[in-house]
Design an enzyme around this catalytic site. Structure first.
Site, mmCIF file in Angstrom:
data_model
loop_
_atom_site.group_PDB
_atom_site.id
_atom_site.type_symbol
_atom_site.label_atom_id
_atom_site.label_comp_id
_atom_site.label_asym_id
_atom_site.label_seq_id
_atom_site.Cartn_x
_atom_site.Cartn_y
_atom_site.Cartn_z
ATOM 1 N N SER A 1 64.424 3.573 -22.825
ATOM 2 C CA SER A 1 65.590 3.864 -22.000
ATOM 3 C C SER A 1 66.809 3.848 -22.905
ATOM 4 O O SER A 1 67.032 2.865 -23.628
ATOM 5 C CB SER A 1 65.750 2.788 -20.927
ATOM 6 O OG SER A 1 67.091 2.791 -20.472
ATOM 7 N N HIS B 1 63.599 7.936 -21.327
ATOM 8 C CA HIS B 1 63.885 7.483 -19.958
ATOM 9 C C HIS B 1 65.406 7.415 -19.763
ATOM 10 O O HIS B 1 66.107 6.751 -20.526
ATOM 11 C CB HIS B 1 63.236 6.107 -19.782
ATOM 12 C CG HIS B 1 63.363 5.513 -18.414
ATOM 13 N ND1 HIS B 1 62.460 5.761 -17.393
ATOM 14 C CD2 HIS B 1 64.273 4.644 -17.893
ATOM 15 C CE1 HIS B 1 62.807 5.074 -16.317
ATOM 16 N NE2 HIS B 1 63.913 4.398 -16.583
ATOM 17 N N ASP C 1 68.451 6.389 -17.355
ATOM 18 C CA ASP C 1 68.816 5.544 -16.217
ATOM 19 C C ASP C 1 70.144 5.997 -15.627
ATOM 20 O O ASP C 1 71.213 5.677 -16.152
ATOM 21 C CB ASP C 1 68.902 4.084 -16.663
ATOM 22 C CG ASP C 1 67.527 3.469 -16.827
ATOM 23 O OD1 ASP C 1 66.719 3.600 -15.889
ATOM 24 O OD2 ASP C 1 67.261 2.870 -17.880
ATOM 25 N N MET D 1 72.884 5.760 -12.828
ATOM 26 C CA MET D 1 73.367 4.773 -11.845
ATOM 27 C C MET D 1 74.716 5.228 -11.297
ATOM 28 O O MET D 1 75.561 5.715 -12.059
ATOM 29 C CB MET D 1 73.541 3.403 -12.514
ATOM 30 C CG MET D 1 72.273 2.919 -13.217
ATOM 31 S SD MET D 1 72.475 1.258 -13.883
ATOM 32 C CE MET D 1 70.958 1.107 -14.846
ATOM 33 N N HIS E 1 65.564 8.537 -14.041
ATOM 34 C CA HIS E 1 65.357 7.493 -13.027
ATOM 35 C C HIS E 1 66.648 7.409 -12.230
ATOM 36 O O HIS E 1 67.646 6.895 -12.726
ATOM 37 C CB HIS E 1 65.025 6.176 -13.769
ATOM 38 C CG HIS E 1 64.932 4.975 -12.882
ATOM 39 N ND1 HIS E 1 64.897 3.696 -13.392
ATOM 40 C CD2 HIS E 1 64.856 4.844 -11.534
ATOM 41 C CE1 HIS E 1 64.810 2.824 -12.387
ATOM 42 N NE2 HIS E 1 64.797 3.501 -11.263
ATOM 43 N N MET F 1 69.007 6.035 -9.818
ATOM 44 C CA MET F 1 69.412 4.876 -9.016
ATOM 45 C C MET F 1 70.714 5.252 -8.324
ATOM 46 O O MET F 1 71.795 4.718 -8.605
ATOM 47 C CB MET F 1 69.591 3.646 -9.941
ATOM 48 C CG MET F 1 68.259 3.106 -10.424
ATOM 49 S SD MET F 1 68.424 2.075 -11.897
ATOM 50 C CE MET F 1 68.264 3.303 -13.173
ATOM 51 N N MET G 1 59.457 -1.504 -10.516
ATOM 52 C CA MET G 1 60.629 -2.165 -11.093
ATOM 53 C C MET G 1 60.312 -3.647 -11.283
ATOM 54 O O MET G 1 59.978 -4.347 -10.326
ATOM 55 C CB MET G 1 61.845 -2.037 -10.162
ATOM 56 C CG MET G 1 62.478 -0.663 -10.109
ATOM 57 S SD MET G 1 62.905 0.051 -11.702
ATOM 58 C CE MET G 1 64.082 -1.142 -12.343
ATOM 59 N N GLY H 1 69.855 -1.826 -12.229
ATOM 60 C CA GLY H 1 71.312 -1.886 -12.381
ATOM 61 C C GLY H 1 71.786 -2.245 -13.777
ATOM 62 O O GLY H 1 72.859 -1.824 -14.177
ATOM 63 N N GLY I 1 68.488 -5.340 -20.274
ATOM 64 C CA GLY I 1 68.467 -6.669 -20.877
ATOM 65 C C GLY I 1 68.215 -7.816 -19.914
ATOM 66 O O GLY I 1 68.515 -8.962 -20.222
ATOM 67 N N ASP J 1 59.225 -0.961 -15.439
ATOM 68 C CA ASP J 1 60.594 -0.840 -15.943
ATOM 69 C C ASP J 1 61.367 -2.137 -15.724
ATOM 70 O O ASP J 1 61.587 -2.552 -14.588
ATOM 71 C CB ASP J 1 61.284 0.303 -15.184
ATOM 72 C CG ASP J 1 62.674 0.625 -15.709
ATOM 73 O OD1 ASP J 1 63.136 -0.037 -16.668
ATOM 74 O OD2 ASP J 1 63.296 1.551 -15.156
ATOM 75 N N GLY J 2 61.774 -2.751 -16.853
ATOM 76 C CA GLY J 2 62.661 -3.907 -16.770
ATOM 77 C C GLY J 2 62.081 -5.132 -17.454
ATOM 78 O O GLY J 2 61.021 -5.637 -17.073
ATOM 79 N N GLY K 1 64.066 -0.813 -22.987
ATOM 80 C CA GLY K 1 65.478 -0.593 -23.272
ATOM 81 C C GLY K 1 65.910 -1.443 -24.444
ATOM 82 O O GLY K 1 65.857 -1.031 -25.615
ATOM 83 N N SER K 2 66.300 -2.695 -24.145
ATOM 84 C CA SER K 2 66.819 -3.556 -25.213
ATOM 85 C C SER K 2 65.758 -3.922 -26.249
ATOM 86 O O SER K 2 66.097 -4.352 -27.347
ATOM 87 C CB SER K 2 67.437 -4.817 -24.597
ATOM 88 O OG SER K 2 66.581 -5.362 -23.633
HETATM 89 C C1 DX5 Z 1 67.216 -1.206 -15.033
HETATM 90 C C2 DX5 Z 1 66.855 0.102 -15.713
HETATM 91 C C3 DX5 Z 1 65.979 -0.085 -16.907
HETATM 92 C C4 DX5 Z 1 66.595 -0.885 -17.985
HETATM 93 C C5 DX5 Z 1 65.580 -1.238 -19.039
HETATM 94 O O1 DX5 Z 1 68.102 -0.950 -14.017
HETATM 95 O O2 DX5 Z 1 66.172 0.927 -14.813
HETATM 96 O O3 DX5 Z 1 65.433 1.114 -17.378
HETATM 97 O O4 DX5 Z 1 67.725 -0.314 -18.537
HETATM 98 O O5 DX5 Z 1 66.179 -2.111 -19.932
HETATM 99 P P1 DX5 Z 1 65.449 -3.396 -20.514
HETATM 100 O O6 DX5 Z 1 64.162 -2.920 -21.145
HETATM 101 O O7 DX5 Z 1 66.429 -3.939 -21.494
HETATM 102 O O8 DX5 Z 1 65.157 -4.312 -19.360
HETATM 103 ZN ZN ZN Z 2 64.875 2.823 -15.484
#
Ligand code: DX5
Ligand code: ZN
Length: 233
Positions: free
Chosen positions: A12, A37, A39, A41, A70, A72, A141, A146, A149, A179-180, A201-202
């Site tokens: 992500s 990916h 994200d 929002m 994705h 949101m 999820m 949102g 990290g 995811d997450g 992501g992180s």
């Molecule tokens: C959360 C997102 C994720 C998120 C993943 O709202 O949908 O894709 O950014 O980040 P990490 O892997 O750092 O949890």
């Molecule tokens: Zn996501």
């Protein structure tokens, strides 16, 4: 549980350095990741605001990897065309935002997009069951959507395993994505529960390691959890 598939990695870009976005995506691509990916929002369905179709289009132009959005956002159907034009190949919608999910899925199909559905960590998992035969991907999820990290929510394991069982029952080839909070400590649990793709992501874009090293460490962990599976046979 024994799985034979190679788990795919979907970084992500949420935690990437947006001043060097194309460069960081290139690093991830060269390190062998599978999907980008995105994200999206809206500050409404989730508190945070990230980016929209313009940034997705720039990302899609910068990589030869498939990109998934994705969404949101509330009322996601209003923007399906825009994300298709941006070059994403798969759109993932939240069931919480789609009261007419059957029609939503049809709209995505008519646009020639791959269809993904997802749900928040405490939305009853049964909400997606009737749609499983209609989709290409289910996203579990494992944090509240949102922010990047966050910490992986442990009850996700059971939810992943439940959906894996349902997909297997109907012989569905759909991907099962998580995811997450997926990182070096949680990736084997997620794989073992039955995921076929993980969003990272992180664990990929951070200040500590280069993108290439971060991806390599995740790949190494995955090889190690595969070895544990083999040992337990
Ligand atoms: C959360 C997102 C994720 C998120 C993943 O709202 O949908 O894709 O950014 O980040 P990490 O892997 O750092 O949890
Ligand atoms: Zn996501």
């Amino acid at each position: 549980m024994m799985h034979n598939w190679r788990m795919k990695l979907a970084p992500s870009i949420y935690t990437a350095d947006f001043g060097r976005l194309a460069e960081q995506i290139g690093d991830a691509e060269r390190a062998g990741v599978d999907v980008i990916h995105l994200d999206v929002m809206d500050g409404n369905f989730v508190p945070n605001i990230t980016f929209g179709p313009m940034v997705c289009a720039a990302v899609a132009r910068s990589t030869s990897l498939p990109c998934e959005a994705h969404l949101m956002i509330n009322g996601p159907e209003r923007y399906f065309h825009d994300y298709k034009d941006a070059g994403v190949s798969r759109i993932i919608v939240h069931v919480e935002t789609c009261p007419h999910l059957y029609s939503t899925i049809q709209q995505l199909r008519q646009l020639g997009l791959e269809v993904g559905i997802t749900l928040n960590p405490l939305t009853p998992i049964e909400a997606i069951k009737p749609a499983l035969s209609l989709v290409d991907l289910v996203l579990i999820m494992s944090v509240e959507p949102g922010y990047g990290g966050q910490k992986y929510i442990p009850l996700s394991r059971q939810r992943i395993a439940t959906v894996r069982g349902w997909l297997d029952e109907i012989d569905s080839p759909a991907e099962l994505e998580v995811d997450g909070g997926v990182n070096l400590s949680t990736i084997c649990e997620v794989r073992d529960a039955g995921a076929s793709i993980v969003v990272v992501g992180s664990a990929v874009f951070n200040d500590k390691y280069s993108v290439a090293d971060s991806v390599r460490m995740l790949q190494t962990s995955l090889q190690e959890c595969q070895t544990e599976d083999e040992l337990s046979v």
